[in-house]
Write a protein that holds these residues in place. Structure first.
Motif, PDB file in Angstrom:
ATOM      1  N   ILE A   1      71.448  39.316  -2.726  1.00  0.00           N
ATOM      2  CA  ILE A   1      71.784  39.184  -1.311  1.00  0.00           C
ATOM      3  C   ILE A   1      73.170  39.743  -1.057  1.00  0.00           C
ATOM      4  O   ILE A   1      74.055  39.659  -1.902  1.00  0.00           O
ATOM      5  N   ASP A   2      73.341  40.353   0.109  1.00  0.00           N
ATOM      6  CA  ASP A   2      74.647  40.812   0.564  1.00  0.00           C
ATOM      7  C   ASP A   2      75.296  39.638   1.280  1.00  0.00           C
ATOM      8  O   ASP A   2      74.956  39.334   2.428  1.00  0.00           O
TER       9      ASP A   2
ATOM     10  N   SER B   1      79.479  31.440   4.272  1.00  0.00           N
ATOM     11  CA  SER B   1      79.714  32.288   3.098  1.00  0.00           C
ATOM     12  C   SER B   1      79.699  31.465   1.810  1.00  0.00           C
ATOM     13  O   SER B   1      79.140  31.895   0.793  1.00  0.00           O
ATOM     14  N   THR B   2      80.310  30.277   1.862  1.00  0.00           N
ATOM     15  CA  THR B   2      80.324  29.408   0.680  1.00  0.00           C
ATOM     16  C   THR B   2      78.911  28.987   0.296  1.00  0.00           C
ATOM     17  O   THR B   2      78.541  28.988  -0.888  1.00  0.00           O
ATOM     18  N   PHE B   3      78.104  28.635   1.294  1.00  0.00           N
ATOM     19  CA  PHE B   3      76.720  28.223   1.018  1.00  0.00           C
ATOM     20  C   PHE B   3      75.950  29.367   0.367  1.00  0.00           C
ATOM     21  O   PHE B   3      75.226  29.159  -0.624  1.00  0.00           O
ATOM     22  N   LEU B   4      76.069  30.563   0.897  1.00  0.00           N
ATOM     23  CA  LEU B   4      75.333  31.708   0.348  1.00  0.00           C
ATOM     24  C   LEU B   4      75.813  32.036  -1.059  1.00  0.00           C
ATOM     25  O   LEU B   4      74.999  32.347  -1.944  1.00  0.00           O
ATOM     26  N   THR B   5      77.118  31.954  -1.284  1.00  0.00           N
ATOM     27  CA  THR B   5      77.657  32.233  -2.619  1.00  0.00           C
ATOM     28  C   THR B   5      77.134  31.225  -3.633  1.00  0.00           C
ATOM     29  O   THR B   5      76.732  31.591  -4.748  1.00  0.00           O
ATOM     30  N   ASN B   6      77.121  29.945  -3.254  1.00  0.00           N
ATOM     31  CA  ASN B   6      76.649  28.899  -4.158  1.00  0.00           C
ATOM     32  C   ASN B   6      75.164  29.012  -4.447  1.00  0.00           C
ATOM     33  O   ASN B   6      74.693  28.524  -5.487  1.00  0.00           O
TER      34      ASN B   6
ATOM     35  N   GLN C   1      73.490  32.009  -4.373  1.00  0.00           N
ATOM     36  CA  GLN C   1      73.176  33.416  -4.590  1.00  0.00           C
ATOM     37  C   GLN C   1      72.159  33.619  -5.706  1.00  0.00           C
ATOM     38  O   GLN C   1      71.255  34.453  -5.597  1.00  0.00           O
ATOM     39  N   SER C   2      72.286  32.849  -6.779  1.00  0.00           N
ATOM     40  CA  SER C   2      71.356  33.023  -7.894  1.00  0.00           C
ATOM     41  C   SER C   2      69.937  32.630  -7.498  1.00  0.00           C
ATOM     42  O   SER C   2      68.966  33.254  -7.944  1.00  0.00           O
ATOM     43  N   ALA C   3      69.787  31.598  -6.653  1.00  0.00           N
ATOM     44  CA  ALA C   3      68.451  31.167  -6.222  1.00  0.00           C
ATOM     45  C   ALA C   3      67.822  32.150  -5.252  1.00  0.00           C
ATOM     46  O   ALA C   3      66.605  32.140  -5.053  1.00  0.00           O
ATOM     47  N   LEU C   4      68.643  33.004  -4.637  1.00  0.00           N
ATOM     48  CA  LEU C   4      68.145  33.959  -3.657  1.00  0.00           C
ATOM     49  C   LEU C   4      68.126  35.384  -4.204  1.00  0.00           C
ATOM     50  O   LEU C   4      67.898  36.333  -3.453  1.00  0.00           O
ATOM     51  N   SER C   5      68.382  35.529  -5.493  1.00  0.00           N
ATOM     52  CA  SER C   5      68.436  36.854  -6.091  1.00  0.00           C
ATOM     53  C   SER C   5      67.482  36.952  -7.270  1.00  0.00           C
ATOM     54  O   SER C   5      67.227  35.971  -7.967  1.00  0.00           O
ATOM     55  N   VAL C   6      66.981  38.130  -7.494  1.00  0.00           N
ATOM     56  CA  VAL C   6      66.168  38.421  -8.672  1.00  0.00           C
ATOM     57  C   VAL C   6      67.070  39.154  -9.656  1.00  0.00           C
ATOM     58  O   VAL C   6      67.553  40.257  -9.349  1.00  0.00           O
TER      59      VAL C   6
ATOM     60  N   ALA D   1      65.202  35.615   1.270  1.00  0.00           N
ATOM     61  CA  ALA D   1      65.508  36.922   0.701  1.00  0.00           C
ATOM     62  C   ALA D   1      64.237  37.403   0.026  1.00  0.00           C
ATOM     63  O   ALA D   1      63.972  37.075  -1.132  1.00  0.00           O
ATOM     64  N   GLY D   2      63.405  38.110   0.784  1.00  0.00           N
ATOM     65  CA  GLY D   2      62.105  38.508   0.263  1.00  0.00           C
ATOM     66  C   GLY D   2      61.221  37.291   0.088  1.00  0.00           C
ATOM     67  O   GLY D   2      61.015  36.508   1.023  1.00  0.00           O
ATOM     68  N   ASP D   3      60.727  37.105  -1.136  1.00  0.00           N
ATOM     69  CA  ASP D   3      59.856  35.955  -1.418  1.00  0.00           C
ATOM     70  C   ASP D   3      60.651  34.705  -1.791  1.00  0.00           C
ATOM     71  O   ASP D   3      60.060  33.634  -1.975  1.00  0.00           O
ATOM     72  N   LEU D   4      61.959  34.836  -1.920  1.00  0.00           N
ATOM     73  CA  LEU D   4      62.792  33.697  -2.301  1.00  0.00           C
ATOM     74  C   LEU D   4      63.397  33.046  -1.061  1.00  0.00           C
ATOM     75  O   LEU D   4      63.692  33.718  -0.076  1.00  0.00           O
ATOM     76  N   SER D   5      63.572  31.748  -1.106  1.00  0.00           N
ATOM     77  CA  SER D   5      64.170  31.052   0.037  1.00  0.00           C
ATOM     78  C   SER D   5      64.840  29.772  -0.429  1.00  0.00           C
ATOM     79  O   SER D   5      64.495  29.212  -1.474  1.00  0.00           O
TER      80      SER D   5
END
Length: 602
Positions: free
Chosen positions: A220-221, A183-188, A190-195, A119-123
């Motif tokens: 992230i959406d 979806s569960t993985f992304l939700t868990n 989400q904070s690491a992939l969001s600013v 997600a941009g510079d985050l991964s």
């Protein structure tokens, strides 16, 4: 004529065999995706889709949003013909269940494949197992079992010849991701992939507000990104380590400069005094107040006092001080912060913000009147309110000397001639009694109070509204019940004669403290001329510091002044209720005039 038809059919079959045409054994396009003799046909996904469509037309079909029930050998009887493979694995002679196990074993190797989602510079890194990658084994194994058993006689004949000749017929396995697992993985993560967004804010310096610009956030959406990942695995993925760019949205800071600059008016303020607190309790009040100070709550948002105070730990700057637990006073990290939440509560109700959650203490506190308090207990009690205004509010919390004050600032929209005040009203009281516990480890003659009493109280808080000085309404705002607890005394019996012990028991039965003290003194005098029956050092035992103690014989007992203990507002529901770690200390015995220290604003 019949012989001519037979000859023509034989010749046609021979031509097909010589030409080496692919062996399509299913009606229509149902055999697309089969690989023979090293040649790969059209995609297996198309073959399976076509076969499913054919079944839908004849069997009533499965709704598009339903997942078909897993197949078993009972639904797909028979064994697989010789020479048939699935993803290179020979499944000749296997039934449906055995072939499915082989297919799933093949798919399991992809559980360790690495995916990088960005997600941009985050991964973050994920594995095939995180995405629940598996095989669409049911469809493939069903086709494998039916190979050579369906179609017209010519098709079955040609398939049989191919299998007898050991010519490979390979079915590849479509791999799919589990959308729920993705979806569960992304939700868990989400904070690491969001600013996180930094909202526009304020700070108050020298009595003036200063605007502080915030920063955009990136989030992230989850729904869109999950669909993107599952589509990639289903249709594009080649089975190797891969990188996937997620869909993101920009989150703009809340609170425009115009909105925040409108915060100028005092909507409600309240103060309490903690001058009789010990050093640790004073420290806790200052730390909790500083954590709340400067908070901005936007329209429609809720504010959790407990969360904003931060966890009451030594690492967060809190100290060990007195607090309530199960109707008694104990030492607890953060003891005293309930005075902070109670002071804030009184400022908030004068600002007429919406109260979402508020609990009284289990026993009455000394720093506010009954029903004026708001208890805090980790995971059990919190003070939560909502900004029901059209503008943001700013919370100022300060400690000056030994006074803690909270002021709610915002944009005043209430009429200037309208005033709000609150009045504590006691409805019922229950006076405490005395409890006596005989203690054979204490010297006879010793009477020590180990826990001070609390009066039981039922109270209510009234909200009074006046316009131009004339009362318009007087409504019950809350109701609170405070537990009654008795004085508890430990009475020493070590060394007492049988007669002295009997006299002590008789005095205890009366419930009268002075009678017990007198009996204890007489029993000590009677025991003075004989060797103590218990611990020889017990007679010289020194009572705990600050304890109310009756000395031995020949000494006039003197009762100390009963300190006022901290108070709470509700009886804990369970014996393991966490400490309400914000209460007054036992030394605090002065109640400030709560309704005169807080101004309700207009």
């Amino acid at each position: 004529m019949t012989n001519i038809k037979k000859l023509t059919l034989t010749l046609f079959s021979t031509v097909l065999l010589i030409a080496g045409l692919p062996c399509y054994v299913f009606a229509g396009d149902a055999t697309q995706g089969v690989t023979e003799g090293g040649q790969t046909g059209n995609s297996e996904e198309e073959a399976i889709s076509t076969e499913e469509n054919a079944s839908a037309e004849t069997d009533g079909a499965v709704a598009a949003d339903e997942t078909p029930a897993p197949l078993t050998s009972a639904e797909v009887p028979g064994t697989i013909a010789n020479g048939v493979t699935i993803a290179g694995t020979d499944v000749s002679g296997m039934n449906f269940d055995e072939a499915k196990a082989a297919a799933e074993q093949y798919a399991s190797q992809f559980a360790s494949v690495n995916f990088t989602v960005k997600a941009g510079d985050l991964s973050v890194n994920a594995t095939g197992a995180d995405f629940g990658i598996g095989a669409r084994a049911d469809e493939v194994c069903r086709l494998a079992v039916l190979y050579g058993k369906t179609g017209n006689p010519l098709e079955r004949y040609i398939a049989g010849k191919k299998c007898d000749a050991g010519q490979a017929v390979d079915f590849s396995i479509p791999l799919v991701a589990d959308s729920e697992a993705v979806s569960t993985f992304l939700t868990n993560n989400q904070s690491a992939l969001s600013v996180p967004v930094v909202n526009n804010g304020l700070k108050r310096e020298n009595g003036q507000f200063v605007f502080i610009a915030g920063n955009d956030g990136v989030s992230i959406d989850v729904a869109s990104s999950a669909a993107k990942i599952t589509n990639f695995v289903d249709s594009e993925w080649d089975g190797s380590d891969s990188t996937i760019e997620l869909d993101t949205t920009t989150v703009e800071p809340e609170g425009s400069e115009e909105q925040l600059r409108a915060i100028q008016d005092n909507l409600g303020t309240f103060s309490t005094n903690y001058s009789t607190s010990g050093a640790s309790r004073k420290q806790n009040i200052k730390v909790a107040t500083a954590n709340i100070n400067g908070s901005v709550v936007y329209p429609g948002e809720t504010f959790s006092t407990s969360t904003t105070m931060k966890s009451r730990t030594l690492e967060n700057g809190y100290a060990i001080a007195a607090a309530y637990e199960n109707g008694t006073t104990v030492d607890s990290v953060g003891g005293g912060v309930c005075q902070v939440s109670s002071t804030l509560y009184n400022a908030v109700i004068r600002a007429e913000l919406e109260i979402v959650e508020r609990s009284p203490h289990s026993m009455k506190v000394a720093y506010v009147k009954p029903s004026d308090d708001a208890a805090i207990a980790d995971g059990i009690k919190d003070f939560v309110f909502k900004n029901n205004q059209d503008y943001p509010i700013y919370i100022e919390g300060i400690t000056t000397g030994t006074v803690v004050s909270f002021t709610i600032y915002g944009k005043e929209t209430r009429p200037a001639n309208r005033k709000v005040s609150f009045e504590s009203e006691i409805l019922e009281t229950t006076d405490p009694g005395n409890e006596f516990h005989l203690d054979g480890t204490l010297a006879v003659g010793t009477v020590t109070r180990t826990s001070a009493a609390h009066q039981g109280i039922k109270a209510q808080l009234l909200k009074i509204v006046t316009v131009d000085g004339q009362e318009q309404s007087r409504d019950v705002f809350n109701k609170s019940t405070y537990r009654m607890t008795n004085n508890i005394y430990s009475v020493g019996t070590a060394g007492a004669t049988p007669e002295g012990l009997a006299a002590i028991n008789a005095a205890v039965a009366t419930g009268d403290v002075e009678a017990v003290k007198a009996a204890a003194t007489s029993a000590a005098a009677a025991a003075a001329g004989r060797t103590p029956a218990a611990d020889p050092n017990a007679a010289g035992q020194t009572p705990a510091a600050g304890a109310e103690t009756t000395p031995g014989a020949n000494t006039t007992p003197a009762e100390n002044t009963t300190p006022t203990a901290p108070a709470e507002n509700t009886t804990p529901a369970q014996p393991t209720t966490p400490t309400e770690n914000t209460n007054t200390t036992p030394a605090e015995s002065t109640t400030p005039a709560a309704d005169t220290t807080g101004a309700g604003g207009n």
